[in-house]
Design an enzyme around this catalytic site. Structure first.
Site, PDB file in Angstrom:
ATOM      1  N   ARG A   1     -86.612 -29.340  88.585  1.00 29.41           N
ATOM      2  CA  ARG A   1     -86.750 -30.668  89.181  1.00 29.41           C
ATOM      3  C   ARG A   1     -87.719 -30.656  90.352  1.00 29.41           C
ATOM      4  O   ARG A   1     -88.471 -31.582  90.557  1.00 29.41           O
ATOM      5  CB  ARG A   1     -85.372 -31.160  89.649  1.00 29.41           C
ATOM      6  CG  ARG A   1     -85.443 -32.411  90.514  1.00 29.41           C
ATOM      7  CD  ARG A   1     -84.099 -33.098  90.612  1.00 29.41           C
ATOM      8  NE  ARG A   1     -83.558 -33.378  89.302  1.00 29.41           N
ATOM      9  CZ  ARG A   1     -82.291 -33.186  88.949  1.00 29.41           C
ATOM     10  NH1 ARG A   1     -81.430 -32.692  89.799  1.00 29.41           N
ATOM     11  NH2 ARG A   1     -81.891 -33.485  87.743  1.00 29.41           N
ATOM     12  N   TYR A   2     -87.648 -29.608  91.160  1.00 29.84           N
ATOM     13  CA  TYR A   2     -88.532 -29.479  92.327  1.00 29.84           C
ATOM     14  C   TYR A   2     -89.657 -28.512  91.960  1.00 29.84           C
ATOM     15  O   TYR A   2     -89.439 -27.577  91.191  1.00 29.84           O
ATOM     16  CB  TYR A   2     -87.742 -28.916  93.506  1.00 29.84           C
ATOM     17  CG  TYR A   2     -86.559 -29.756  93.929  1.00 29.84           C
ATOM     18  CD1 TYR A   2     -86.737 -30.890  94.706  1.00 29.84           C
ATOM     19  CD2 TYR A   2     -85.260 -29.409  93.561  1.00 29.84           C
ATOM     20  CE1 TYR A   2     -85.649 -31.651  95.114  1.00 29.84           C
ATOM     21  CE2 TYR A   2     -84.165 -30.163  93.953  1.00 29.84           C
ATOM     22  CZ  TYR A   2     -84.363 -31.283  94.737  1.00 29.84           C
ATOM     23  OH  TYR A   2     -83.282 -32.035  95.132  1.00 29.84           O
TER      24      TYR A   2
ATOM     25  N   ARG B   1     -88.836 -24.579  92.837  1.00 26.99           N
ATOM     26  CA  ARG B   1     -87.566 -23.903  92.587  1.00 26.99           C
ATOM     27  C   ARG B   1     -86.875 -24.427  91.337  1.00 26.99           C
ATOM     28  O   ARG B   1     -87.071 -25.580  90.934  1.00 26.99           O
ATOM     29  CB  ARG B   1     -86.630 -23.995  93.783  1.00 26.99           C
ATOM     30  CG  ARG B   1     -86.393 -25.379  94.324  1.00 26.99           C
ATOM     31  CD  ARG B   1     -86.003 -25.253  95.793  1.00 26.99           C
ATOM     32  NE  ARG B   1     -85.454 -26.483  96.350  1.00 26.99           N
ATOM     33  CZ  ARG B   1     -86.213 -27.505  96.763  1.00 26.99           C
ATOM     34  NH1 ARG B   1     -87.512 -27.489  96.610  1.00 26.99           N
ATOM     35  NH2 ARG B   1     -85.637 -28.578  97.282  1.00 26.99           N
TER      36      ARG B   1
ATOM     37  N   CYS C   1     -65.778 -21.130  84.213  1.00 32.28           N
ATOM     38  CA  CYS C   1     -65.388 -20.995  85.621  1.00 32.28           C
ATOM     39  C   CYS C   1     -63.979 -20.418  85.648  1.00 32.28           C
ATOM     40  O   CYS C   1     -63.255 -20.522  84.653  1.00 32.28           O
ATOM     41  CB  CYS C   1     -65.359 -22.347  86.321  1.00 32.28           C
ATOM     42  SG  CYS C   1     -66.968 -23.123  86.351  1.00 32.28           S
TER      43      CYS C   1
ATOM     44  N   CYS D   1     -62.650 -27.553  88.349  1.00 35.15           N
ATOM     45  CA  CYS D   1     -62.467 -28.589  89.357  1.00 35.15           C
ATOM     46  C   CYS D   1     -62.511 -29.940  88.653  1.00 35.15           C
ATOM     47  O   CYS D   1     -63.442 -30.210  87.894  1.00 35.15           O
ATOM     48  CB  CYS D   1     -63.573 -28.514  90.399  1.00 35.15           C
ATOM     49  SG  CYS D   1     -63.870 -26.836  90.979  1.00 35.15           S
TER      50      CYS D   1
ATOM     51  N   CYS E   1     -65.857 -31.965  88.610  1.00 35.55           N
ATOM     52  CA  CYS E   1     -67.077 -31.188  88.359  1.00 35.55           C
ATOM     53  C   CYS E   1     -68.230 -32.053  87.853  1.00 35.55           C
ATOM     54  O   CYS E   1     -68.100 -32.797  86.889  1.00 35.55           O
ATOM     55  CB  CYS E   1     -66.795 -30.091  87.346  1.00 35.55           C
ATOM     56  SG  CYS E   1     -68.272 -29.124  86.963  1.00 35.55           S
TER      57      CYS E   1
ATOM     58  N   ARG F   1     -70.815 -31.016  86.354  1.00 33.89           N
ATOM     59  CA  ARG F   1     -71.301 -30.549  85.045  1.00 33.89           C
ATOM     60  C   ARG F   1     -70.193 -30.474  84.006  1.00 33.89           C
ATOM     61  O   ARG F   1     -70.251 -29.657  83.096  1.00 33.89           O
ATOM     62  CB  ARG F   1     -71.952 -29.168  85.184  1.00 33.89           C
ATOM     63  CG  ARG F   1     -73.146 -29.201  86.051  1.00 33.89           C
ATOM     64  CD  ARG F   1     -74.166 -28.113  85.762  1.00 33.89           C
ATOM     65  NE  ARG F   1     -75.187 -28.260  86.794  1.00 33.89           N
ATOM     66  CZ  ARG F   1     -75.243 -27.494  87.887  1.00 33.89           C
ATOM     67  NH1 ARG F   1     -74.419 -26.474  88.044  1.00 33.89           N
ATOM     68  NH2 ARG F   1     -76.145 -27.736  88.797  1.00 33.89           N
TER      69      ARG F   1
ATOM     70  N   ASP G   1     -70.692 -37.220  92.852  1.00 32.69           N
ATOM     71  CA  ASP G   1     -71.543 -37.804  91.807  1.00 32.69           C
ATOM     72  C   ASP G   1     -70.719 -38.704  90.882  1.00 32.69           C
ATOM     73  O   ASP G   1     -69.536 -38.452  90.676  1.00 32.69           O
ATOM     74  CB  ASP G   1     -72.181 -36.685  90.975  1.00 32.69           C
ATOM     75  CG  ASP G   1     -73.170 -35.866  91.792  1.00 32.69           C
ATOM     76  OD1 ASP G   1     -73.892 -36.459  92.608  1.00 32.69           O
ATOM     77  OD2 ASP G   1     -73.217 -34.636  91.601  1.00 32.69           O
TER      78      ASP G   1
ATOM     79  N   ASP H   1     -77.047 -37.140  95.616  1.00 36.61           N
ATOM     80  CA  ASP H   1     -77.933 -36.687  94.556  1.00 36.61           C
ATOM     81  C   ASP H   1     -78.314 -37.933  93.758  1.00 36.61           C
ATOM     82  O   ASP H   1     -77.453 -38.578  93.162  1.00 36.61           O
ATOM     83  CB  ASP H   1     -77.218 -35.651  93.686  1.00 36.61           C
ATOM     84  CG  ASP H   1     -78.076 -34.409  93.464  1.00 36.61           C
ATOM     85  OD1 ASP H   1     -79.272 -34.586  93.142  1.00 36.61           O
ATOM     86  OD2 ASP H   1     -77.560 -33.300  93.604  1.00 36.61           O
TER      87      ASP H   1
ATOM     88  N   LYS I   1     -81.679 -34.317  95.766  1.00 31.40           N
ATOM     89  CA  LYS I   1     -80.816 -34.529  96.930  1.00 31.40           C
ATOM     90  C   LYS I   1     -81.528 -35.388  97.978  1.00 31.40           C
ATOM     91  O   LYS I   1     -82.612 -35.052  98.421  1.00 31.40           O
ATOM     92  CB  LYS I   1     -80.448 -33.176  97.538  1.00 31.40           C
ATOM     93  CG  LYS I   1     -79.677 -32.296  96.562  1.00 31.40           C
ATOM     94  CD  LYS I   1     -79.477 -30.906  97.118  1.00 31.40           C
ATOM     95  CE  LYS I   1     -78.823 -29.996  96.117  1.00 31.40           C
ATOM     96  NZ  LYS I   1     -79.726 -29.607  95.000  1.00 31.40           N
TER      97      LYS I   1
HETATM   98  C1  LIG Z   1     -79.677 -28.573  94.375  1.00 34.64           C
HETATM   99  C2  LIG Z   1     -80.744 -28.180  93.471  1.00 34.64           C
HETATM  100  C3  LIG Z   1     -81.703 -27.239  93.859  1.00 34.64           C
HETATM  101  C4  LIG Z   1     -81.701 -26.580  95.221  1.00 34.64           C
HETATM  102  O1  LIG Z   1     -81.954 -27.493  96.239  1.00 34.64           O
HETATM  103  P1  LIG Z   1     -81.976 -27.032  97.765  1.00 34.64           P
HETATM  104  O2  LIG Z   1     -82.111 -28.279  98.554  1.00 34.64           O
HETATM  105  O3  LIG Z   1     -83.143 -26.104  97.906  1.00 34.64           O
HETATM  106  O4  LIG Z   1     -80.696 -26.318  98.024  1.00 34.64           O
HETATM  107  C5  LIG Z   1     -82.674 -26.925  92.957  1.00 34.64           C
HETATM  108  N1  LIG Z   1     -82.733 -27.497  91.732  1.00 34.64           N
HETATM  109  C6  LIG Z   1     -81.833 -28.413  91.344  1.00 34.64           C
HETATM  110  C7  LIG Z   1     -81.960 -29.020  90.004  1.00 34.64           C
HETATM  111  C8  LIG Z   1     -80.787 -28.771  92.203  1.00 34.64           C
HETATM  112  O5  LIG Z   1     -79.890 -29.680  91.800  1.00 34.64           O
HETATM  113  S1  SF4 Z   2     -67.443 -27.580  90.419  1.00 32.11           S
HETATM  114 FE1  SF4 Z   2     -67.668 -27.276  88.197  1.00 32.11          FE
HETATM  115  S2  SF4 Z   2     -69.069 -25.554  87.986  1.00 32.11           S
HETATM  116 FE2  SF4 Z   2     -68.316 -25.524  90.108  1.00 32.11          FE
HETATM  117  S3  SF4 Z   2     -66.526 -24.153  90.040  1.00 32.11           S
HETATM  118 FE3  SF4 Z   2     -65.775 -26.242  89.786  1.00 32.11          FE
HETATM  119  S4  SF4 Z   2     -65.655 -26.515  87.559  1.00 32.11           S
HETATM  120 FE4  SF4 Z   2     -66.995 -24.745  87.938  1.00 32.11          FE
END
Ligand SMILES: *Cc1c(COP(=O)(O)O)cnc(C)c1O
Ligand code: SF4
Length: 388
Positions: free
Chosen positions: A115-116, A119, A128, A132, A135, A137, A295, A332, A339
């Site tokens: 996305r960025y 990184r 996991c 949670c 979550c 995801r 989210d 987000d 973010k």
């Molecule tokens: C959160 C995130 C990051 C890391 O973001 P930082 O602000 O550097 O901690 C990188 N890629 C994705 C897709 C993210 O959701």
């Molecule tokens: S938030 Fe989602 S990915 Fe993170 S530990 Fe909990 S269940 Fe696992």
């Protein structure tokens, strides 16, 4: 706290401490069904229904370590609410989304979110130790989505190799620490072999949900590859002696520790609770990094607070306590905006190079910019200051 207090729970009364304190035993004895759950807590009808449903929205998995921290009689217990499903998960809101961060559409190869520019997020596992309920995801976590097959991870690593702008890799999932030390070592070795990758971090909740995962053998792997770690703490009750020990071992191994916290209604949405959590974290050598607005994941409306609550929490922290104890509050951007930080507004006005600012206590101060006095005008558009 008596380390053997778990023995008060009939289900585990005969489990010796040296077994209890192993990752393997904890994973093998996770609570995944309503029958076991009923032996640990007094279920409310809502919990009972949700845990009994066959077509669960999101699977349940609770390590005995976490379960023993839950209040058996209080359904509002913050430890319990994070792990035990309720019927509210089935009350959908029109704002709910399956993939709120638009991650699936930002995957150039399976398991890699880019996305960025500099990184990437590398998803290495779907499992996991504890699931949670909120979550982000949950669409893939705990399922057999399969993006983390070794073959896919190799494709992802090839992609990183081919893109020289990527200097930062965030390893996440699921929880990367559910992988074996050997597998983790292998992935870290491959990433460290890419010259342009200069920063690696592991996002994990295992040191909190199942701290016995942190062993001397794991620390050896970490010392070799020198990643940073983003932990995920949500409540001061999570900072137990076992968690302190695990974080201490990580910190002693030279792993810088940060924490990301999800703002959760009724769990940690009061400034006093957040402050207590962040003070506990500093004592544990963990630096609060982000607070996330929850989210809009499908089935989590009951966990979501007003956005302003996050800003109110920052307002109550900044200046009132150690700067290291103040994380950045972020939303987000749904659909893949990344973010976006939100801050209380400290700028009262900007005029002719004079910035009128208020401090944490509400007192007003003027900062006069060089070279912009006498009507020359501010060096920054006032709107820039006022938008924040
Ligand atoms: C959160 C995130 C990051 C890391 O973001 P930082 O602000 O550097 O901690 C990188 N890629 C994705 C897709 C993210 O959701
Ligand atoms: S938030 Fe989602 S990915 Fe993170 S530990 Fe909990 S269940 Fe696992």
């Amino acid at each position: 706290m008596n380390p053997e207090s778990y023995r008060r729970i009939p289900l585990w009364k005969d489990v010796p401490l040296d077994q209890w304190e192993t990752y393997r035993w904890q994973m093998a004895n996770r609570i995944q069904g309503v029958e076991q759950l009923r032996q640990v807590i007094r279920l409310t009808p809502s919990e009972e229904h949700a845990a009994t449903r066959r077509s669960g929205r999101f699977i349940m998995g609770i390590p005995p370590y976490w379960a023993a921290l839950m209040d058996p009689d209080d359904p509002t217990c913050p430890i319990r609410r994070q792990a035990v499903p309720t019927e509210e998960e089935y009350q959908l809101s029109p704002n709910d989304m399956i993939d709120p961060l638009g991650e699936d559409s930002h995957m150039p190869v399976p398991g890699l979110v880019h996305r960025y520019p500099d990184r990437v997020l590398l998803l290495v596992v779907e499992i996991c130790s504890m699931y949670c309920r909120f979550c982000t995801r949950s669409r893939v976590v705990g399922t057999s989505a399969g993006f983390s097959k070794p073959m896919n991870i190799d494709h992802a690593i090839d992609y990183i190799k081919a893109h020289r702008k990527i200097r930062d890799v965030l390893i996440s999932g699921g929880d990367p620490l559910t992988l074996s030390d050997e597998r983790l070592d292998e992935i870290l070795t491959k990433l460290r072999g890419i010259p342009h990758v200069e920063f690696i971090r592991i996002g994990t909740r295992n040191p909190i949900t199942l701290p016995y995962r942190v062993t001397e053998a794991l620390c050896q792997v970490l010392r070799k590859h020198k990643p940073w770690m983003s932990l995920h703490f949500n409540h001061p009750k999570e900072v137990t002696p076992a968690v302190r020990k695990a974080c201490g071992m990580l910190a002693d191994s030279g792993v810088p520790l940060g924490s990301q916290t999800v703002l959760l209604k009724g769990i940690n949405d009061r400034p006093a609770i957040m402050k207590k959590l962040f003070h506990e974290l500093l004592k544990t050598r963990v630096r609060p990094y982000y607070i996330y607005q929850c989210d809009p994941v499908k089935g989590t409306a009951h966990f979501r607070t007003m956005v302003g609550q996050g800003m109110k929490i920052i307002e109550k922290l900044r200046g009132h306590t150690t700067g290291y104890a103040v994380p950045t509050f972020v939303v987000d951007g749904p659909g893949g905006g990344g973010k976006i930080p939100l801050m209380p507004n400290y700028v009262v006005s900007v005029k002719d190079g004079v910035w009128t600012l208020r401090n944490f206590a509400g007192k007003v101060f003027m900062y006069k910019e060089e070279g912009s006095a006498n009507g020359v005008g501010p060096s920054v558009e006032p709107s820039y200051a006022l938008i924040q």
